[in-house]
Design a protein around this motif. Structure first.
Motif, PDB file in Angstrom:
ATOM      1  N   ALA A 187      48.708  40.808  35.865  1.00 57.15           N
ATOM      2  CA  ALA A 187      47.696  39.842  36.003  1.00 57.15           C
ATOM      3  C   ALA A 187      46.531  40.345  36.743  1.00 57.15           C
ATOM      4  CB  ALA A 187      48.252  38.817  37.235  1.00 57.15           C
ATOM      5  N   ILE A 188      45.849  41.355  35.854  1.00 56.54           N
ATOM      6  CA  ILE A 188      44.582  42.073  36.335  1.00 56.54           C
ATOM      7  C   ILE A 188      43.657  40.877  36.171  1.00 56.54           C
ATOM      8  CG2 ILE A 188      42.902  43.653  35.776  1.00 56.54           C
ATOM      9  CD1 ILE A 188      45.283  45.488  34.621  1.00 56.54           C
ATOM     10  N   HIS A 189      42.821  40.892  37.364  1.00 55.11           N
ATOM     11  CA  HIS A 189      41.596  39.844  37.130  1.00 55.11           C
ATOM     12  C   HIS A 189      40.371  40.590  37.388  1.00 55.11           C
ATOM     13  CE1 HIS A 189      44.515  36.585  37.092  1.00 55.11           C
ATOM     14  NE2 HIS A 189      43.600  35.589  37.111  1.00 55.11           N
ATOM     15  N   GLY A 190      40.268  41.754  37.980  1.00 49.54           N
ATOM     16  CA  GLY A 190      39.100  42.368  38.320  1.00 49.54           C
ATOM     17  C   GLY A 190      39.148  43.857  37.919  1.00 49.54           C
ATOM     18  N   MET A 191      38.025  44.457  37.524  1.00 54.08           N
ATOM     19  CA  MET A 191      38.109  45.922  37.032  1.00 54.08           C
ATOM     20  C   MET A 191      36.460  46.453  37.587  1.00 54.08           C
ATOM     21  SD  MET A 191      39.949  46.933  33.799  1.00 54.08           S
ATOM     22  CE  MET A 191      38.835  45.689  32.683  1.00 54.08           C
ATOM     23  N   ILE A 192      36.307  47.432  38.041  1.00 48.34           N
ATOM     24  CA  ILE A 192      35.127  48.074  38.278  1.00 48.34           C
ATOM     25  C   ILE A 192      34.986  49.563  38.190  1.00 48.34           C
ATOM     26  CG2 ILE A 192      35.343  48.308  41.027  1.00 48.34           C
ATOM     27  CD1 ILE A 192      32.171  46.903  39.619  1.00 48.34           C
ATOM     28  N   TRP A 193      33.975  50.011  37.394  1.00 48.03           N
ATOM     29  CA  TRP A 193      33.713  51.451  37.175  1.00 48.03           C
ATOM     30  C   TRP A 193      33.178  52.200  38.662  1.00 48.03           C
ATOM     31  CZ3 TRP A 193      35.028  55.899  35.085  1.00 48.03           C
ATOM     32  CH2 TRP A 193      34.164  56.813  35.261  1.00 48.03           C
ATOM     33  N   ASP A 194      33.701  53.232  39.012  1.00 46.75           N
ATOM     34  CA  ASP A 194      33.220  53.915  40.205  1.00 46.75           C
ATOM     35  C   ASP A 194      32.601  55.287  39.777  1.00 46.75           C
ATOM     36  OD1 ASP A 194      33.118  55.413  42.579  1.00 46.75           O
ATOM     37  OD2 ASP A 194      35.252  55.325  43.249  1.00 46.75           O
ATOM     38  N   GLU A 195      31.239  55.267  39.507  1.00 46.97           N
ATOM     39  CA  GLU A 195      30.747  56.276  39.112  1.00 46.97           C
ATOM     40  C   GLU A 195      30.620  57.666  39.978  1.00 46.97           C
ATOM     41  OE1 GLU A 195      28.094  58.748  36.905  1.00 46.97           O
ATOM     42  OE2 GLU A 195      28.971  56.726  36.431  1.00 46.97           O
ATOM     43  N   GLN A 196      30.556  57.406  41.501  1.00 47.75           N
ATOM     44  CA  GLN A 196      30.670  58.571  42.323  1.00 47.75           C
ATOM     45  C   GLN A 196      32.201  59.118  42.169  1.00 47.75           C
ATOM     46  OE1 GLN A 196      29.640  57.860  46.317  1.00 47.75           O
ATOM     47  NE2 GLN A 196      30.719  59.127  47.060  1.00 47.75           N
ATOM     48  N   GLY A 197      33.260  58.142  42.067  1.00 46.75           N
ATOM     49  CA  GLY A 197      34.316  58.678  42.150  1.00 46.75           C
ATOM     50  C   GLY A 197      35.095  59.136  40.817  1.00 46.75           C
ATOM     51  N   GLN A 198      34.342  58.886  39.788  1.00 49.53           N
ATOM     52  CA  GLN A 198      34.608  58.839  38.438  1.00 49.53           C
ATOM     53  C   GLN A 198      35.964  58.396  38.126  1.00 49.53           C
ATOM     54  OE1 GLN A 198      32.607  60.769  35.469  1.00 49.53           O
ATOM     55  NE2 GLN A 198      31.349  59.589  36.843  1.00 49.53           N
ATOM     56  N   MET A 199      36.203  57.084  38.172  1.00 52.06           N
ATOM     57  CA  MET A 199      37.446  56.395  38.025  1.00 52.06           C
ATOM     58  C   MET A 199      37.278  54.937  37.830  1.00 52.06           C
ATOM     59  SD  MET A 199      39.584  56.350  41.668  1.00 52.06           S
ATOM     60  CE  MET A 199      39.789  58.207  41.796  1.00 52.06           C
ATOM     61  N   LEU A 200      38.061  54.411  37.241  1.00 52.13           N
ATOM     62  CA  LEU A 200      38.166  52.790  37.096  1.00 52.13           C
ATOM     63  C   LEU A 200      39.266  52.309  38.021  1.00 52.13           C
ATOM     64  CD1 LEU A 200      37.607  50.348  35.256  1.00 52.13           C
ATOM     65  CD2 LEU A 200      39.693  50.834  33.850  1.00 52.13           C
ATOM     66  N   TRP A 201      38.697  51.371  38.764  1.00 51.84           N
ATOM     67  CA  TRP A 201      39.622  50.416  39.613  1.00 51.84           C
ATOM     68  C   TRP A 201      39.921  48.997  39.235  1.00 51.84           C
ATOM     69  CZ3 TRP A 201      41.267  52.591  44.115  1.00 51.84           C
ATOM     70  CH2 TRP A 201      40.707  53.845  44.658  1.00 51.84           C
ATOM     71  N   ALA A 202      41.290  48.767  39.383  1.00 46.25           N
ATOM     72  CA  ALA A 202      41.612  47.574  38.795  1.00 46.25           C
ATOM     73  C   ALA A 202      42.403  46.890  39.855  1.00 46.25           C
ATOM     74  CB  ALA A 202      42.482  47.665  37.594  1.00 46.25           C
ATOM     75  N   THR A 203      42.290  45.437  39.847  1.00 46.38           N
ATOM     76  CA  THR A 203      43.158  44.830  40.828  1.00 46.38           C
ATOM     77  C   THR A 203      44.045  43.761  40.087  1.00 46.38           C
ATOM     78  OG1 THR A 203      43.194  43.741  43.035  1.00 46.38           O
ATOM     79  CG2 THR A 203      41.370  43.136  41.453  1.00 46.38           C
ATOM     80  N   GLY A 204      45.184  43.696  40.722  1.00 42.56           N
ATOM     81  CA  GLY A 204      46.083  42.800  40.040  1.00 42.56           C
ATOM     82  C   GLY A 204      47.340  42.736  40.841  1.00 42.56           C
ATOM     83  N   THR A 205      48.582  42.582  40.402  1.00 43.97           N
ATOM     84  CA  THR A 205      49.878  42.324  41.089  1.00 43.97           C
ATOM     85  C   THR A 205      50.721  43.525  40.649  1.00 43.97           C
ATOM     86  OG1 THR A 205      50.569  40.764  39.715  1.00 43.97           O
ATOM     87  CG2 THR A 205      49.724  40.038  41.737  1.00 43.97           C
ATOM     88  N   ASP A 206      51.801  43.886  41.433  1.00 41.82           N
ATOM     89  CA  ASP A 206      52.654  44.976  41.135  1.00 41.82           C
ATOM     90  C   ASP A 206      53.985  44.281  40.540  1.00 41.82           C
ATOM     91  OD1 ASP A 206      53.777  43.686  43.468  1.00 41.82           O
ATOM     92  OD2 ASP A 206      53.985  45.434  44.642  1.00 41.82           O
ATOM     93  N   ALA A 207      54.082  43.046  40.640  1.00 39.07           N
ATOM     94  CA  ALA A 207      55.144  42.328  39.814  1.00 39.07           C
ATOM     95  C   ALA A 207      54.559  41.116  39.184  1.00 39.07           C
ATOM     96  CB  ALA A 207      56.289  41.977  40.785  1.00 39.07           C
TER      97      ALA A 207
END
Length: 391
Positions: A187-207
């Motif tokens: 159920a991922i609803h949001g993602m954001i690129w983190d230039e400083q951390g060089q990673m992709l963050w995503a938010t959803g649910t674990d089940a």
């Protein structure tokens, strides 16, 4: 050094010698030049509409399927004119010369070059969503190396993020290949690129957020480091953070409703290593450096969103314990903060999936723009300080 009375003649000097002009703001911070003056909004309808407008709502650029005059592969053409009314997500990319969006039955990258009409509104990459994997996609995010992350937003263990190569050197094709498939976050609803951390963050649910798993579903943030050498996200080295509590959303949808409260948007705080997360019940704040959720609900509002106002007065009901509760921050489908303290948000109507205006708060005062539009998301059409998109 002046003597004891040496200052007296200075009283008779011309005032012009004493006038010190006020410090002028940097050119980019002057109101007329602030990059976060522009907003991109997706409007649901037949056909859907993408529009870039200013803070008053005046439209500067728009995109509908009727604007597409290029030859498209057969499946892409069919999906462009499919029955979906979606304008679910849209992101600034390539320094503002492209828009990535979930539009109709497609995920697209389209040129935003109003000063170059020949290139403007040309689709440079697309894939159909009328399949079991992408039909419910809710979020897109550009990555380095001309990659694009697309969330599947499903409820199954194999749902997650599909990554595509969207290089301008690639020709459009009906089924562009998936270069990476990252499973496990539902159920991922949001993602954001983190230039400083060089990673992709995503938010959803674990089940499964829809209640089909035998366990509660917690709102979850995952950070996937980007490996520049391989050009892939590293799933095995991911950072996982869960909200401590899982809640049903019976307060809004009624007794016995099986869904769990899940995130709707993941928003960076300008110039800080912090996120704000909106979910079905309200707001949460997360500190990347400490790895902790440090505020929620009204505390987040007081820290970062002074001037927030609930858009309707009916956001209350009986929760799963039989108690009455108010949920004024529920269902923020999108929101964005600007470095000058202003912010925008779209709150769906109670027991509905979308809103009918965008709220803009400046100096603590809210006003409505895009009145009458059926909207899921509005975003700044700009890089946010400290959180630039990949070039």
């Amino acid at each position: 050094m002046l003597g004891a009375l040496g200052w007296i003649p200075l009283l008779f000097e011309p005032l012009a010698d004493w006038y010190i002009p006020p410090i002028q703001p940097q050119a980019r911070l002057r109101p007329e030049n602030r990059p976060w003056q522009n907003i991109i909004t997706g409007v649901y309808g037949h056909p859907p509409l993408l529009k870039i407008h200013d803070r008053t709502g005046d439209v500067k650029w728009s995109f509908r399927r009727e604007d597409v005059h290029q030859d498209l592969p057969s499946e892409l053409q069919r999906c462009l004119y499919g029955g979906a009314n979606d304008a679910t997500d849209m992101k600034y990319m390539r320094g503002g010369e492209s828009v990535a969006a979930i539009y109709s039955d497609l995920v697209i990258v389209v040129n935003h070059t109003p000063d170059d009409p020949i290139r403007d509104k040309k689709i440079t990459w697309a894939t159909c969503r009328d399949n079991e994997f992408l039909w419910n996609a809710h979020s897109v995010e550009p990555l380095p190396n001309d990659l694009l992350a697309v969330s599947t937003t499903g409820q199954r263990p194999w749902d997650g993020i599909l990554v595509y190569n969207i290089s301008l050197d690639n020709a459009l094709e009906n089924n562009p290949p998936v270069v990476q498939n990252i499973t496990g976050l539902r159920a991922i609803h949001g993602m954001i690129w983190d230039e400083q951390g060089q990673m992709l963050w995503a938010t959803g649910t674990d089940a499964a957020a829809d209640g089909t798993d035998p366990i509660p579903a917690h709102g979850t943030i995952i950070g996937y480091p980007f490996d520049a050498a391989t050009g892939e996200l590293r799933k095995d080295d991911r950072y996982i953070y869960r909200l401590p509590n899982a809640y049903t959303i019976e307060t809004e949808w009624g007794k016995g409703y099986p869904w769990w409260a899940g995130p709707h948007d993941l928003v960076p705080v300008p110039n800080q290593r912090k996120f704000l997360i909106s979910e079905d019940r309200g707001l949460h704040a997360f500190d990347i450096e400490t790895g902790e959720f440090f505020a929620e609900y009204e505390d987040v509002q007081e820290m970062y969103m002074k001037g927030f106002e609930v858009t309707t007065a009916d956001r209350h009901g009986i929760n799963h314990t039989g108690h009455f509760e108010e949920l004024p921050q529920s269902d923020l489908k999108s929101f964005n903060l600007a470095p000058d303290g202003s912010f925008i948000y779209v709150q769906s109507l109670w027991t509905k999936f979308r809103g009918f205006h965008t709220s803009l708060v400046v100096n603590g005062a809210r006003r409505k723009i895009n009145l009458g539009d059926e909207i899921y998301r509005s975003r700044w059409f700009a890089d946010i300080d400290g959180w630039p998109k990949p070039k």
